[in-house]
Motif scaffolding. Structure first.
Motif, short mmCIF file in Angstrom:
data_model
loop_
_atom_site.label_atom_id
_atom_site.label_comp_id
_atom_site.label_asym_id
_atom_site.label_seq_id
_atom_site.Cartn_x
_atom_site.Cartn_y
_atom_site.Cartn_z
N PRO A 41 -58.75 8.07 -2.07
CA PRO A 41 -57.95 9.08 -2.78
C PRO A 41 -58.14 8.96 -4.28
O PRO A 41 -58.69 7.98 -4.77
N SER A 42 -57.63 9.92 -5.00
CA SER A 42 -57.79 9.93 -6.46
C SER A 42 -57.08 8.75 -7.12
O SER A 42 -57.49 8.29 -8.16
N ASN A 70 -45.57 8.90 -6.06
CA ASN A 70 -46.58 9.92 -5.81
C ASN A 70 -47.90 9.31 -5.34
O ASN A 70 -48.85 9.21 -6.09
N PRO A 72 -51.02 9.34 -2.28
CA PRO A 72 -51.68 10.40 -1.52
C PRO A 72 -51.58 10.28 0.00
O PRO A 72 -52.47 10.71 0.70
N SER A 73 -50.49 9.74 0.51
CA SER A 73 -50.35 9.59 1.96
C SER A 73 -50.08 10.94 2.62
O SER A 73 -49.31 11.74 2.12
N LYS A 74 -50.71 11.14 3.75
CA LYS A 74 -50.49 12.35 4.53
C LYS A 74 -49.52 12.09 5.68
O LYS A 74 -49.23 12.97 6.47
#
Length: 169
Positions: A41-42, A70, A72-74
């Protein structure tokens, strides 16, 4: 197949080149083999969460301070929540599970009319779709907790719901 890119001298990033994904239907179930793949992820860290500021709209809606972590976990989310001295939240429920880890303060969480008392160091589990609310029992000290939820997973499936008593009924 992977392509190597140089970002600045001495640093490299590997970029995976993906084949176009086949669209499957139910008759193709036996062909849908797992193909796990690491995608970086970024960002992997969110620095100084509380210093980044209260998320005003969300905090106003919940009527207590909330800070998003914040990442980036989905599948899972994490927030830092607070209850002001003496604060009682609205009764609400949601389709996602929640685990609260109490960082500081004392209070209780009412889950389906059962009052669960908590203090710093305790973890509280809130099952999906259970009516609940939280109360800080101190009139002088705030309470703070970390909330972990599987809301992003359910949002990505289109089944995450939240209902506030008196507002959404």
């Amino acid at each position: 197949m992977a392509k190597l890119e140089t970002v600045k001298p001495g640093t490299e990033i590997v970029t995976a080149i993906h084949e176009e994904q086949k669209q499957f239907s139910s008759k193709d179930f036996h062909q849908t083999f797992a193909r796990p793949q690491f995608v970086r992820p970024s960002h992997l860290v969110h620095k100084n969460v509380e210093q980044a500021g209260v998320h005003n709209q969300f905090s106003a809606e919940r009527k207590h301070p909330v800070f998003f972590v914040n990442l980036p976990s989905k599948n899972v989310s994490m927030t830092i929540g607070g209850l002001l001295p003496g604060q009682l939240t609205n009764r609400h429920r949601h389709t996602y599970e929640t685990v609260l880890y109490v960082i500081s303060g004392k209070g209780w969480t009412e889950i389906e009319n059962e009052r669960i008392e908590w203090e710093a160091g305790d973890a509280v589990y809130i099952p999906s779709w259970a009516w609940h609310r939280h109360q800080n029992v101190s009139d002088t000290e705030p309470a703070k907790y970390i909330a972990c939820e599987n809301a992003p997973q359910l949002q990505n499936l289109g089944v995450a719901l939240r209902e506030e008593e008196g507002r959404d009924l």
